[in-house]
Design a protein around this motif. Sequence first.
Motif, PDB file in Angstrom:
ATOM      1  N   ALA C 280       0.858  -1.200   0.000  1.00 46.91           N
ATOM      2  CA  ALA C 280       0.000   0.000   0.000  1.00 46.91           C
ATOM      3  C   ALA C 280       0.891   1.246   0.000  1.00 46.91           C
ATOM      4  CB  ALA C 280      -0.918  -0.025   1.225  1.00 46.91           C
ATOM      5  N   SER C 281       1.952   1.219   0.845  1.00 40.56           N
ATOM      6  CA  SER C 281       2.794   2.445   0.872  1.00 40.56           C
ATOM      7  C   SER C 281       3.465   2.654  -0.486  1.00 40.56           C
ATOM      8  CB  SER C 281       3.879   2.336   1.936  1.00 40.56           C
ATOM      9  OG  SER C 281       3.698   1.233   2.754  1.00 40.56           O
ATOM     10  N   LEU C 282       3.876   1.562  -1.154  1.00 32.64           N
ATOM     11  CA  LEU C 282       4.515   1.766  -2.478  1.00 32.64           C
ATOM     12  C   LEU C 282       3.520   2.418  -3.436  1.00 32.64           C
ATOM     13  CD1 LEU C 282       6.672  -1.454  -3.092  1.00 32.64           C
ATOM     14  CD2 LEU C 282       7.443   0.900  -2.864  1.00 32.64           C
ATOM     15  N   MET C 289       3.971  10.808  -5.928  1.00 34.18           N
ATOM     16  CA  MET C 289       5.269  11.317  -6.412  1.00 34.18           C
ATOM     17  C   MET C 289       5.095  12.100  -7.719  1.00 34.18           C
ATOM     18  SD  MET C 289       8.099  11.236  -4.962  1.00 34.18           S
ATOM     19  CE  MET C 289       8.888   9.905  -4.118  1.00 34.18           C
ATOM     20  N   PHE C 290       4.061  11.718  -8.492  1.00 41.07           N
ATOM     21  CA  PHE C 290       3.935  12.403  -9.789  1.00 41.07           C
ATOM     22  C   PHE C 290       3.261  13.757  -9.642  1.00 41.07           C
ATOM     23  CE2 PHE C 290       5.568   9.941 -13.190  1.00 41.07           C
ATOM     24  CZ  PHE C 290       5.653   8.664 -12.684  1.00 41.07           C
ATOM     25  N   ARG C 291       2.646  13.977  -8.440  1.00 38.86           N
ATOM     26  CA  ARG C 291       1.823  15.190  -8.375  1.00 38.86           C
ATOM     27  C   ARG C 291       2.473  16.274  -7.546  1.00 38.86           C
ATOM     28  NH1 ARG C 291      -3.154  12.673  -8.405  1.00 38.86           N
ATOM     29  NH2 ARG C 291      -3.175  12.262  -6.178  1.00 38.86           N
ATOM     30  N   LEU C 292       3.599  15.959  -6.868  1.00 43.26           N
ATOM     31  CA  LEU C 292       4.009  16.960  -5.867  1.00 43.26           C
ATOM     32  C   LEU C 292       5.003  17.948  -6.473  1.00 43.26           C
ATOM     33  CD1 LEU C 292       7.040  15.779  -4.979  1.00 43.26           C
ATOM     34  CD2 LEU C 292       5.637  14.267  -3.634  1.00 43.26           C
ATOM     35  N   ILE C 299      10.893  14.056  -0.409  1.00 38.27           N
ATOM     36  CA  ILE C 299      11.753  13.206   0.437  1.00 38.27           C
ATOM     37  C   ILE C 299      10.894  12.498   1.473  1.00 38.27           C
ATOM     38  CG2 ILE C 299      13.774  13.210   1.962  1.00 38.27           C
ATOM     39  CD1 ILE C 299      14.630  15.836   0.587  1.00 38.27           C
ATOM     40  N   ALA C 300       9.853  13.174   1.979  1.00 39.18           N
ATOM     41  CA  ALA C 300       8.965  12.534   2.971  1.00 39.18           C
ATOM     42  C   ALA C 300       8.308  11.305   2.324  1.00 39.18           C
ATOM     43  CB  ALA C 300       7.906  13.542   3.404  1.00 39.18           C
ATOM     44  N   TYR C 301       7.814  11.501   1.088  1.00 38.92           N
ATOM     45  CA  TYR C 301       7.157  10.335   0.453  1.00 38.92           C
ATOM     46  C   TYR C 301       8.186   9.241   0.179  1.00 38.92           C
ATOM     47  CZ  TYR C 301       2.488  12.186  -0.100  1.00 38.92           C
ATOM     48  OH  TYR C 301       1.226  12.645   0.172  1.00 38.92           O
ATOM     49  N   LEU C 414      10.249   1.505 -10.331  1.00 37.50           N
ATOM     50  CA  LEU C 414      10.706   2.168 -11.562  1.00 37.50           C
ATOM     51  C   LEU C 414      10.015   3.521 -11.708  1.00 37.50           C
ATOM     52  CD1 LEU C 414      12.378   1.864 -14.183  1.00 37.50           C
ATOM     53  CD2 LEU C 414      10.304   1.061 -15.290  1.00 37.50           C
ATOM     54  N   PHE C 415       8.672   3.516 -11.453  1.00 33.76           N
ATOM     55  CA  PHE C 415       7.949   4.776 -11.682  1.00 33.76           C
ATOM     56  C   PHE C 415       8.266   5.797 -10.599  1.00 33.76           C
ATOM     57  CE2 PHE C 415       5.518   4.881 -15.449  1.00 33.76           C
ATOM     58  CZ  PHE C 415       5.589   3.581 -15.887  1.00 33.76           C
ATOM     59  N   ILE C 416       8.544   5.302  -9.398  1.00 35.75           N
ATOM     60  CA  ILE C 416       8.976   6.270  -8.366  1.00 35.75           C
ATOM     61  C   ILE C 416      10.309   6.874  -8.808  1.00 35.75           C
ATOM     62  CG2 ILE C 416       9.825   6.414  -5.982  1.00 35.75           C
ATOM     63  CD1 ILE C 416       7.779   4.199  -5.282  1.00 35.75           C
TER      64      ILE C 416
END
Lengths: 664, 306, 488, 211
Positions: C280-282, C289-292, C299-301, C414-416
């Motif tokens: 769930a966390s991943l 990650m794509f929106r911030l 870094i928090a995420y 990969l996407f992160i």
Amino acid sequence: MSINLFFWGILIQSLCAIIPLIIKNENRYSFLSHFGALLGIVFSLLGTIGNLVFGSSGLIYIGFNPYWNSLNFRFDSLSTFFVLLIQILSIPALLYSFSYQKPYIASGKKVKLYVFSFIMLIVSLQLLTVANNAVLFLVFWELMALLSYLNMVFENEKSEVQKGSFIYFVATHLATFLLYVFFLMLHQITGSWNFSEFHLVFNSTPQYYLLFALGFIGFGIKAGFMPFHFWLPKAHPIAPTYLSAFLSGVIIKLGIYGIFRVFEFLKPTDPILGWIVLAISLISAIFGVWYALAQHDIKTLLAYHSIENIGIIGIGMGIGLIGMAYSNQTIIILGFAGALFHTVNHAIFKSQLFIGSGIIYQNLHTRNIEKMGGIIHYAPWLSVFFLIGSVAISGIPPLNGFISEFIIYNSFFKTAGYFGNYYPIFMLIMTVGLALVGGLAVACFTKVNSIMFLGLPRTELKAFHVSRLEYFSLGILALMCIFIGIFPQPVIAFIIAVLQGMPIVNSFGNDFSVISSAFPAFSPFTMIFLSLILFMTMTFLFKKFLSRKSRIAKPWGCGYQHLNERMQYTASSYADELNLIPSNILMIKKDAVVPEDIFPKAGGHFHSHSHDFAEEVIVRPVYSKIIKSINRIVFLSKNDIRVYIAFILIALVSYLAFAFFWKF
Amino acid sequence: MEKLISVLIYLIFIVSAPLFIGIVNKLKSRLTGRLGPSIFQTYFDLKRLLRKETIYAQSASFVSRIAPVVSFSSILFAGMILPIGFYKPLISFNGDIILFAYLLGLSRFFQILGAMDIGSSFEGMGAAREATFAVFAEPIYFFTLGSLAFIFKFTSMYDIFHSISLNDPSFIIFIIVSAISVFFLMITETSRMPVDDPNTHLELTMIHEVMILDNSGLDLFLYQYSSYLKMLVYATFAADFFNPFNVQNHIIGFLLYIIILLILIGNLVWIETMMGRFRMKNIPRYLLFAASIGILNLLIYTFFNK
Amino acid sequence: MYLILALLGLPLLTGAVFFVFDNLKIKYAFSIIVAAIHLAAACLVFSGSNVPDFEQWLRFDALTKLFLLILSNVYFWVMINSYQYLFFSPVAKPEKSRKIFYNMTNLYLFANTLALISNHLGLYWVALESTTLCVAPLIYYYRDKESLEAMWKYLFLVSVGIAFAFIGILFLTLSMHGTDAFEKGLYFSNLIANSTKFNMIWLKASYIFIFVGLSTKIGIAPMHPGEVDAVSNSPSPIAALISASLGGTALMGVLRMLQITSKTPVYQFSQIMLIVGGMASLIVTVVFMFRLNNYKRMIAYSSVEHLGIVVLGLGIGGIGFIGAMFHLIYNSLTKMALFFMAGNIHRNYKSREIHNVFSLLKDLRWTGILFLLAFLAVVAMPPFGIFFSELMIFQGLLANGQYVLLSAVLFFLLFIFIAMSRNVFKMMYGSTKINEAEINQTNKPFDEKLNITHLSTAVILCVLIAMGLFIPPALYNTVSEIAKSFNF
Amino acid sequence: MENVLNILFCLSLLYLATTTRVDAYLKVFVLQGILLFFIVIMPLINRPSVFTLILPVTILLVKAIMIPLYIRKKIIIELEVKRNIESNLQQFNFLLLTVFSMIAVFISSNMLAKYTYIDAIPFAAAFSTIIIGLYIIIFRKKLIVHVIGFLVIENGIFLLGISVASEMPFLIELAALLDIFVVVFLMGIAINKISSTFSVDDITALDELKD
């Protein structure tokens, strides 16, 4: 003895890499680090040759990690071949990088990071090919990707450089993820991390095909086979030329090295795998060169040519694979020998072409060949070297490109001969495919040479400065092309020695008399080519002596005297007819404004640009679909505390329900 | 002794190249009711060019000086590989069919460079067309000769042609099929009538002629001579397919070779007088047609001969 | 005995005494001494010198030793960099928040150490609750709207979460009813010893409540927002402290419960819970990650993602468990490096938005390079440790034959990687959209002197590389001892 | 006798679900504190030792007197907070929700009582208090109401602790109580700051932290 010479060389190189971080003065450290690294390379080159001659296949331990057990190196024949290739090719690359960076240092650009990462890149490449422990291999593999990325952002102000290098970095990262799974599965099956123990009997493992796919695609992305090549035409033009020469000359070959290792681990005995490799490589070869024909940017054109040559190498490996499937040693030897020989050739002439285009870029500051022209009058020697490079790459006889394609043609004929039923037809298709590739390469490189060097200069050219060092590095490579072309015997002997050392070859019986019979006789080549060149010089002297008077006049042009440079044939018009055939695959977009009235005023223009099929149709839509679906998960993003508390409650209730209704 | 005869045959081959074109022109003019130039007219032209002064364009560089030399000598060497009159050629080793194709590629490469060097749009147009049609010529060559090589499992020119024995009826089909496609290859490469009109002077329609538009004197001599040589090389290549009844005696073989050549000339002239030019756009389609014939005989062989 | 004093007594004492002082320099010197002593004590404990266990109230097994070392190492580095940070941080009314800074950090150290070494579940709970209390005012350092909201959300969410953890503890006592362990009380040693005799239903219920409760503090989705808001709006030393050490302490509770359930049939269920939490966390990290557009939030995420991977590793067991342990160590080091550099960037560019930060490599030479290296460490590039620990976790996944799970994890990682590298590279190079020339006049020149944060980050990164390739034997023995105690 | 007190506890919950005024919430919280005091005192009547009495007295002191006073003085009077609590769910639906959840909790605790060693009523009362406390937080806008909701959850947990008759050592109980008080104290300060900086003290103001 020779092995620690190799490691001494590596030590010297890494020390020279650290010099720029210490010394402040730009010119001094750039000189010191480059020529120090050269010294290091000579040392390790002697080391590799030493242990090739004395032959030592023992393991060299550098440390012990409780989980990845022994981190060791091994000099087996395949890795020595590739280490030698890297070391020989890094000499001209280093020379050229030194002279490439000089104007930039003069204009006050800090090149510390780039000098460091380029020399460390060479060090990590050498260690990568020699690494025997899978984790160590992965470490150096990622380091290679990272360092080449750091080098690629040489001119990172431009947005296309940022985009291209980002695509390169993500592509290599994707390849590495596939390799993670590949090596972990191999470890799980064989229980050890060393390459020397990774050999697997075919039918004992259920995931055999999955393993082959993972290995081939993982290394294929790096090598640049057609469906996974999307990063190559984006990364090459934006990289600094010494890096793109090194990238396509050597780093792509490591994908090939990886695929050889995959064959070694899995020992495929199913011909279908061979056919898949052959099909992919043929497609990469044909469409690689056809895309190259449609390009105007010289470095993208050369990048697509790397894909074409990788395709030819792939064809050789596919033939070898089929040989392994039927365990017929002659076919294996012919296939792999053709592949290895073409790897050497391609490394040589591709670096030469890239260095040439780099020199032009530095003088004209443009990569678009439609703006060049007439350079031969300002830099005759540069155009001679570029001409030698392009004759070699299109496989024209006297030079080395022809020899490796000749071996591959022979492997086609031998395969058709040995295995009956449908093989002759498929082999015929392969021969014709390779011939088509040869024809297209001729068309493409005549276009490149004539548009860039011959005719009238399209943008006015003043001085054309080429430093002595650049001429020297181009000279070495040109000499190598000619020498290998006319005297292929020494390189053939070296490749046979490498093949003897490879387990996939010598495990099918090692009476190497069959090898010499498998090889087509090369002695006539030296005799023919020498007499050809002798005859040419003779007729040229005869012509010079006989034609007592020769005059310079305006070109005939059927009576029209005022020829100017805009009336010449341009790159797109030259290749227009050929590009029409696969125009939907090449995705050529033409925008042209044609003035209609009888006496047309100025303002008409024509521009044609080809988009990459793999990128436009496969990579971009898939990527944007994934991003869209990710963004659709919106409900998570309300930042109100009551929603957070509701999440806790929902999570609690769902876990409880899951706990008590799950039957275990 | 053997070597001496093949050298002698090769010399005759070189000397008689212009004669072949002379006879073709003579026959063509005869057919169209004109007296036409004497068959030795081509020799006189060549002699005239030797005396002429060579003129180079301003924009021309050293490439246009070496291009005629390279293309001439590579065609000469390509000739050495061909078994003339069913004799053993000067160069013959396993895999020389590939060398033959790529030597012709070398001559084409430098001819195109020589043309583009002058930087006028006419030569550019000729060079572009030459490059495009060359891309389709190579597959025809490899389809026909490659399929024969696969059938007979030889890769040397001489061995292939010597293993064709016309007494077996199934071979006759192969020979006819490959003869058609090779004839078409000859027409494209040597720019004869249906593909390109050799003696037209309308620049827009020329392919081969326009490439040597700007050359003069000795360069033109070399280019003309290499085009005659190329014509004879392709004619011999086409003739070699008809190696009747694997004759052993050399003299009869050579005579047979000359008769086949004459038949070939008749064919050539007949087509040139009867047919007009193909449209430039659909020449690639005809070339692909010729190539697909080549694969036909391999299919026949593999499927029927199981 | 003096070890207990060093570990617990000293921080408590200094925390209390500092309420009287308000001279910042002395406070800084004192707390560095305390941190150094604490680190020395932790090393001594780690290397095996015996400590009295205060009739069962304290417990020093392999797990506590490891976590104690991580905590004190993180605290030591944060303390070194805090002074540098206090003086230059852009705060409207600095003196009020500076006054209580060192008190709260010392009390935090005391509470955290108590939570780690406590043997009694209740004591652990109380100590954990007090860490929240100590951290809350630290988050409110900037005294502006965002930090106030972040403090409120963190405080409220975590205390509700910890209340649920308390319910979990009560359920545990319920499951102990009727067995002889009941009289001996909620000591970990007692619980682990005779956990097979418990009532399975209540044990499962208590595991769920404790896992959900504590995951608000660890930062596992879907309970992660409180943690993310707190970390992204607090000053960077505090953010490093929270994400590097606090996550570990909360994870200690979950690990203890895992240890308790390891011999019982509930074990498989608890492992699945951990895997679900990890995945769930991943997913959440990929989505956000794509929106911030705020690099501290990024870094928090990434710490949510890494703790998700740790929990995933714990859920897999075997080599995956060992990988998770190493991942925790490496993650704490990488987070510190990242946050110190983020602090530097924030100080020079005065904004947390990614599109306001550009040409980092050219202007802030040292910060740029170190931030790039730290980013490469967090994205698992080889020389750094996280690559090796992730490889171990993938190996564990494969050993369990979870091909689908492995491919899903790789896909998300990969996407992160794509999203993070896009943001970081946007910051690294010159921004092409805004015309760079006129921007440079406004906030030039940056003072890019080589200060202590750079040195400490460089040292941290070197330690990360060294520990990645050549694992020290003491660490190897401790980790294998832990694995044995979880019977892998 | 305990069951009666527990039922009274549930009644107080229902009342919470219906009222819309803030100080009514406070009164209910005080009532719950007193009920807790009696529940704790009840078993200790027969062995009145000073030592055991400390816990109930502290509960009474903290839960019934100190926290309500603090909330009333600090928050309601100083900030003249508007009387009613805006909720984003109509009262009627909220009541329905609480009733259903309480029914569900009572049924499940009866089922559980059969297998394991717990007495149904106190466990059900405690658990439903926790859930209702959560609902209050989720469905109310005012910050003070959130704090009170949190305190109701704490009461529920305490009730659960007593009903389970756990041998939780005395020191830990006291520390837990102390922690709760400090948390509420901090929340009080925070609400002060929020209402001064945000000028309106309901939850919708707190949305500065976007991604």
